[in-house]
Design a protein around this motif. Sequence first.
Motif, PDB file in Angstrom:
ATOM      1  N   VAL A 128      22.526 -20.636  -5.171  1.00  0.00           N
ATOM      2  CA  VAL A 128      21.483 -19.618  -5.279  1.00  0.00           C
ATOM      3  C   VAL A 128      22.150 -18.269  -5.548  1.00  0.00           C
ATOM      4  N   ASP A 129      21.348 -17.294  -5.944  1.00  0.00           N
ATOM      5  CA  ASP A 129      21.856 -15.962  -6.223  1.00  0.00           C
ATOM      6  C   ASP A 129      21.867 -15.116  -4.956  1.00  0.00           C
ATOM      7  N   VAL A 130      22.686 -14.061  -4.965  1.00  0.00           N
ATOM      8  CA  VAL A 130      22.746 -13.143  -3.826  1.00  0.00           C
ATOM      9  C   VAL A 130      22.764 -11.710  -4.333  1.00  0.00           C
ATOM     10  N   GLU A 131      21.978 -10.853  -3.667  1.00  0.00           N
ATOM     11  CA  GLU A 131      21.998  -9.428  -3.952  1.00  0.00           C
ATOM     12  C   GLU A 131      23.170  -8.768  -3.236  1.00  0.00           C
ATOM     13  N   GLY A 139      29.035 -15.756 -11.314  1.00  0.00           N
ATOM     14  CA  GLY A 139      27.792 -15.816 -12.068  1.00  0.00           C
ATOM     15  C   GLY A 139      26.536 -15.735 -11.240  1.00  0.00           C
ATOM     16  N   ARG A 140      26.668 -15.742  -9.905  1.00  0.00           N
ATOM     17  CA  ARG A 140      25.507 -15.750  -9.015  1.00  0.00           C
ATOM     18  C   ARG A 140      25.318 -14.435  -8.276  1.00  0.00           C
ATOM     19  N   CYS A 141      26.161 -13.441  -8.546  1.00  0.00           N
ATOM     20  CA  CYS A 141      26.041 -12.150  -7.873  1.00  0.00           C
ATOM     21  C   CYS A 141      25.101 -11.243  -8.653  1.00  0.00           C
ATOM     22  N   ILE A 142      24.224 -10.563  -7.930  1.00  0.00           N
ATOM     23  CA  ILE A 142      23.267  -9.641  -8.536  1.00  0.00           C
ATOM     24  C   ILE A 142      23.421  -8.282  -7.868  1.00  0.00           C
ATOM     25  N   LEU A 143      23.786  -7.287  -8.651  1.00  0.00           N
ATOM     26  CA  LEU A 143      23.853  -5.925  -8.122  1.00  0.00           C
ATOM     27  C   LEU A 143      22.443  -5.343  -8.046  1.00  0.00           C
ATOM     28  N   VAL A 144      22.121  -4.745  -6.917  1.00  0.00           N
ATOM     29  CA  VAL A 144      20.859  -4.023  -6.748  1.00  0.00           C
ATOM     30  C   VAL A 144      21.179  -2.673  -6.120  1.00  0.00           C
TER      31      VAL A 144
END
Length: 376
Positions: free
Chosen positions: A233-236, A258-263
């Motif tokens: 799964v992705d993580v913020e 590929g699963r890291c999301i910057l917020v």
Amino acid sequence: MILTAAQVVTPARILAPGWLLLDGDLIAGVGEGPPPRPADVDLGPVTVTPGFVDLHVHGGGGASFDVGTADAAAVAASTHLAHGTTSMAASLVTDTSDRMAAAVRELAPLVEDGRLAGIHLEGPWLSPRRSGAHRPGSLSDPGPAAIDGLLSAGDGAIRMVTLAPELPGGLDAVRRLAAAGVLVAIGHTDATYDEARAAIDAGARLGTHLFNAMRPLHHRDPGAVGALLDAPVDVELVADGVHLHPVVLRTVFATKPGRCILVTDAMAAAGAPDGDYRLGPMAIEVREGVARLASPGGDGAIAGSTLTMDAAVRFCVGTAGLPLLDVVHAASTAPARAWGLDDVGAVEPGRRADLVVLDERLHVVRVMRAGVWHDW
């Protein structure tokens, strides 16, 4: 129109030098080396990236999405656009059900006309033990009527919901929201590893601001952090130097390629001076760029951030030492994929012409959205 630049960041690699062919509001071609014909615009010694995509932002420029007005949304969106964010969510914090529903109804038309990418509900179905900057008295357990009421108010505009899956009715809520096409995120949670894995099995696909407002990772009690790191799964990640240490950023990027999301998790003070603000119903103090719940000692819980996405990119590359290609993926491509936004998030043919031009220190020089330059 053909643009050339010293570097162009594509999903697979960095083209140096690179060129782009634009056809109206779309990218029609991308290549490395000399362009197929003389460039119409040579951007010079800069780096061109896709427009940033922010799935978790509460406001900016002194304005907050929680008030639910088009004017406030325009101020916040314009503030973040100046820092490279061309697609953004309107994140709402916990409030009374009536006020949250009213804000959703007011913001939904902005999603329909494309000014916002969607609405993110961060609450009210959060753990009282991990409430952070959310008003504890307004937290509640998720029930079918409450879920359906807010989804109905949004009429398809609600794209993401953060909840604590260990609450009574939590797993049923995950299933109900996922079945409705909503991205379910685990956050503000005291869930054990097994409870978080059950939520992932039920359809949760994201971790909201990983590590923050979660049961801490322990070698005998990995909790939700361990489950989110372990599952596909992705993580913020909030890369502002306050929420996470650089070594944590490096570790998570290495663990979940590929699963890291910057917020940004930005509140109204992003792009605005220090001072006293509100985040939903909560009073917030911003001192030296750090937002906290108002308290006599000034040491209240972290209350979102004053981060902009370009600053997050600079922190990841310059301080954490992460590769630019991976960081741009986390700021653009991964969040677009997570929300099913297949028209943005990458510099490749067929995508919308959303571009960020960065100088050698990764500061924003120019921003293009839908083929139109926005200069300040």
